[in-house]
Design a protein around this motif. Sequence first.
Motif, mmCIF file in Angstrom:
data_model
loop_
_atom_site.group_PDB
_atom_site.id
_atom_site.type_symbol
_atom_site.label_atom_id
_atom_site.label_comp_id
_atom_site.label_asym_id
_atom_site.label_seq_id
_atom_site.Cartn_x
_atom_site.Cartn_y
_atom_site.Cartn_z
ATOM 1 N N ASP A 84 -1.263 -5.973 2.704
ATOM 2 C CA ASP A 84 -1.752 -5.185 2.954
ATOM 3 C C ASP A 84 -0.746 -4.705 4.362
ATOM 4 O O ASP A 84 -1.281 -4.717 5.653
ATOM 5 C CB ASP A 84 -3.301 -4.896 3.401
ATOM 6 N N ARG A 85 0.457 -4.000 3.828
ATOM 7 C CA ARG A 85 1.589 -4.329 4.852
ATOM 8 C C ARG A 85 2.358 -3.119 4.636
ATOM 9 O O ARG A 85 2.898 -3.213 3.382
ATOM 10 C CB ARG A 85 2.168 -4.910 5.013
ATOM 11 N N GLU B 213 -6.509 5.891 2.772
ATOM 12 C CA GLU B 213 -6.326 5.003 3.430
ATOM 13 C C GLU B 213 -7.678 3.824 3.241
ATOM 14 O O GLU B 213 -7.483 2.880 3.157
ATOM 15 C CB GLU B 213 -6.143 4.946 5.144
ATOM 16 N N PHE C 187 -6.613 1.223 0.039
ATOM 17 C CA PHE C 187 -6.481 1.010 0.433
ATOM 18 C C PHE C 187 -6.307 -0.405 1.787
ATOM 19 O O PHE C 187 -6.108 -1.659 1.707
ATOM 20 C CB PHE C 187 -4.555 1.056 0.786
ATOM 21 N N ARG C 188 -7.536 -0.089 2.277
ATOM 22 C CA ARG C 188 -7.672 -0.884 3.785
ATOM 23 C C ARG C 188 -9.019 -1.680 3.822
ATOM 24 O O ARG C 188 -9.347 -2.992 3.886
ATOM 25 C CB ARG C 188 -7.932 -0.441 4.946
ATOM 26 N N HIS D 67 -7.896 -5.062 -0.867
ATOM 27 C CA HIS D 67 -9.226 -6.662 -0.691
ATOM 28 C C HIS D 67 -10.115 -7.112 -0.989
ATOM 29 O O HIS D 67 -9.602 -8.215 -1.684
ATOM 30 C CB HIS D 67 -9.058 -6.469 1.092
ATOM 31 N N PRO E 198 0.607 -1.417 0.342
ATOM 32 C CA PRO E 198 0.133 -0.018 0.295
ATOM 33 C C PRO E 198 0.597 1.188 -0.254
ATOM 34 O O PRO E 198 1.952 1.762 0.664
ATOM 35 C CB PRO E 198 -0.727 -0.006 1.361
ATOM 36 N N TYR F 79 -1.839 -8.577 -3.657
ATOM 37 C CA TYR F 79 -1.663 -7.077 -2.939
ATOM 38 C C TYR F 79 -1.673 -7.428 -1.437
ATOM 39 O O TYR F 79 -1.466 -8.251 -0.707
ATOM 40 C CB TYR F 79 -3.254 -6.388 -3.088
#
Length: 875
Positions: free
Chosen positions: A632-633, A570, A573-574, A578, A550, A630
């Motif tokens: 997510d970190r 945000e 991406f959060r 997903h 991200p 992807y």
Amino acid sequence: MRTGIGFIAFERLLSALVLAFIACALVGGAWHILERPVTPPDWDGQVSGLTYSGYRPGQGPAQHRYPSPDEIAQDMALLAPHTHRIRTYTSTEGPDVPALAARYGLDVMAGAWLGKDKAANERELKGLIRQARGYPNVSRLIVGNEVMLREEMTEAELIAAVDRVRRHTRQPVSVADTWGIWLEHPKLAAHVDFIAIHILPYWEGVAIEDAAAYTLKQLQLLRTAYPKKPIVITETGWPSRGHVENEAHPTPQAQARYLREFLPQARALGIDYYVIEAFDGQWKRDEEGRPGPYWGLFDAFREWKIPLTGPLWVDQGWQDRVAPALVVALALGTLWNWVFAHWRWWARLLAVLAMAAGASFVVWRDMADAGSYAPIQSAFIDLVLHGLLGVSLLVFAVQLIEALDVLGTRRWRRAFGVSPWPAEQPLPLVSLHVAICNEPPEMVIATLESLERLDWPALEVLVVDNNTHDDRLWRPVEAWIAERPQRFRFWSLPVCEGFKAGALNFALSHTDPRAEVLGVIDADYRVELNWLRELVGHFTEPQVAVVQAPQAHREFESDLLARSANWEFEGFFRAGMHHRNERNAIIQHGTMCLVRAAALREAGGWAQWTICEDAELGLRLMTRGWELRYVDRVYGRGLTPEHFAALRSQRRRWALGAMQILKGHAGALFARSPLSWGQRYHFIAGWLPWLQEALQVAVMLMCVGWTAGMLIAPRYVEPPIPGTLALMLAIVLARAAIGAAVYATRVRCTWRESFEAAIAAMALNYAVACGIWAGLLGRHARFIVTAKAGSRSGRQPLPPETKWAVALLAAAVATLVQNGFGGREPLCWAAALVVMALPHCAALWLSRASRPGRPSIQPVPASGVDAVPGLTSPA
């Protein structure tokens, strides 16, 4: 084993069906409550008398188009079973009604229409006298209709006309006017044979619950004032459509209720009355406004309107229309719940509720339009608003699906995390590419220092400065790199076609051929040292082409604009990434991105025909069958745009690039291609909210013009029905609620920060719309570097959204000033204008919250720096 599998399938189907049934039952119950049934006394359809104007659609006195004798005869045949008396208003326009009424045994109260035109009045009086003498079924005469109310004749003139008609006829003579006029003119009452009063509770703003009693009360008031005069109610009734008049709501239910409550009482009390009117008169809009055409017991096409017995609903017969819609929703909902069985039960229930509600809306709109004679202007704006509403519903559905997928999925099936390179294998060479253009050198050097610290020995970093004409910006970077020749290389390209894409292609052509993985970093990012160590291992799987981490930001906490921009990013991406990642449909971004070198070369490198080369590459790789992942970190943080102008410029560029991609890959997205349905859905539906913003710009312009028309010519230009506007507002609120729910569960921020993110999203709507239109219309694309550090100081000029905010708010205020707060339609219209203005107000607010830039070397503007040489569309 087969029994076990069969039982699981049956259980899954049963669960899907039960949830869908519950959702449809809830919607059906809501219909029953909202329809608010009432049950007045039954009615046999008989009326003491009816007012009659035989004009049909397309006919009217203003157009000098009158019904034919055959058409009037057809009307008399329709009316004869319901009444034995009719009242007319004119003696000269159209065929003689008394002669045609006599064929069906109908008594006629004949009228003469009087006004300011003395010549026309003379013709009307002569015609009335001729009818009175020529037709035995003419039993009473009316000289003028509401002439005193309209102030078109004096009392003396009207008395003279009454006396003249009485001298030449034998029938009782009167003047028809409202009950209040009669109380004010006792001298006029002394010259008539009977008092002809109009009692119309709707025009006096009486609630339908009190309307019948109000009519009887006013009648008694006149009887008390003139105890020796016969009194005839020559007009009473209720319209089925129109604007709200204080407490009076014009609906089919209210019209039927008034008639079924008043007429039995009138019969029991022996009241002499005429109901207005026999047929809806489309022509009356010009004279009476919106309610004018809707007073008839029959509609304009000669269909009976009034339910005679049983309960009255807001939408009569809704059950017969809603039931099939709910059956369809039940079937689709069951299928949906079967496919998305991995969702939690409440998410599946909400999905079917949305389907049933959507089907209900289609039914409601169809019923709301039934029986409408709206002018072409209203039909046009309703069509436009319905189109916008349809798109809004579609966007809402897309966002609801995303929210339910994010919140309702028990466990992501494609959740990727840390994947170190196998210890037993030698580390592959990674080539990191940094494209810079007019960037502050201290910011770029900070990024390069973070790359230098990366925990990955097999590394090269290629820095390509492009289209920067002030060497004070790139010379310090070149000097810093010259001291580290082992890992870093630098080039300065004064003219580079394609800007960033061209610079990245240049870097690709100079990449060490041994490099297996390429990475792209923006010039403002500071990367964590374990980025490569924890993610490169994904490339041990041969189908993987891209690993995306991200985007994230730093140094935003103390600044409103920066915070708003950060938390707005945000959310995507959060949650959104997903949602896309589940179907291998992520948006590839131009930073924190790792790409398999072989896949990039095989695909032909970075596209220079679009200004969103990163997203385009991701889609191109998908069409070639590659997998994109992807993780997510967060492994690096950059800077938010320096000021609001930079933020909106960035978003406009993204929207323009999205349309370039949509057009450039239309074949892959809409025709046969290796893309899955899920990938097609995400790339088409994902840009749908932006397309809606583009449509809304055109609608806003139209709404401002429409408001001007409402102010200048309110009789002809009217607001749309409140239900459409209310639903649009409900969609806005529902989308806000969805966003709040997603942020509350998936984004680690406070409610205040969530609100600021929503403000930022709204503030960017117009910028998105401009980018969409530019992309769709094929305008020459412009690449503008997003200012992120020290590029400008002080306050920025007012954004272009300001003019929209002022125009829409002024239109809302003007609507309320002219119409007040009493009517639903103007109030809903004003509310809709305010809602449209909110994004522009948000833009204005954020533009004032822009932080001052830090002192730094300012780039020297170069001619043509915005133009992208060789940037053409492949479409």
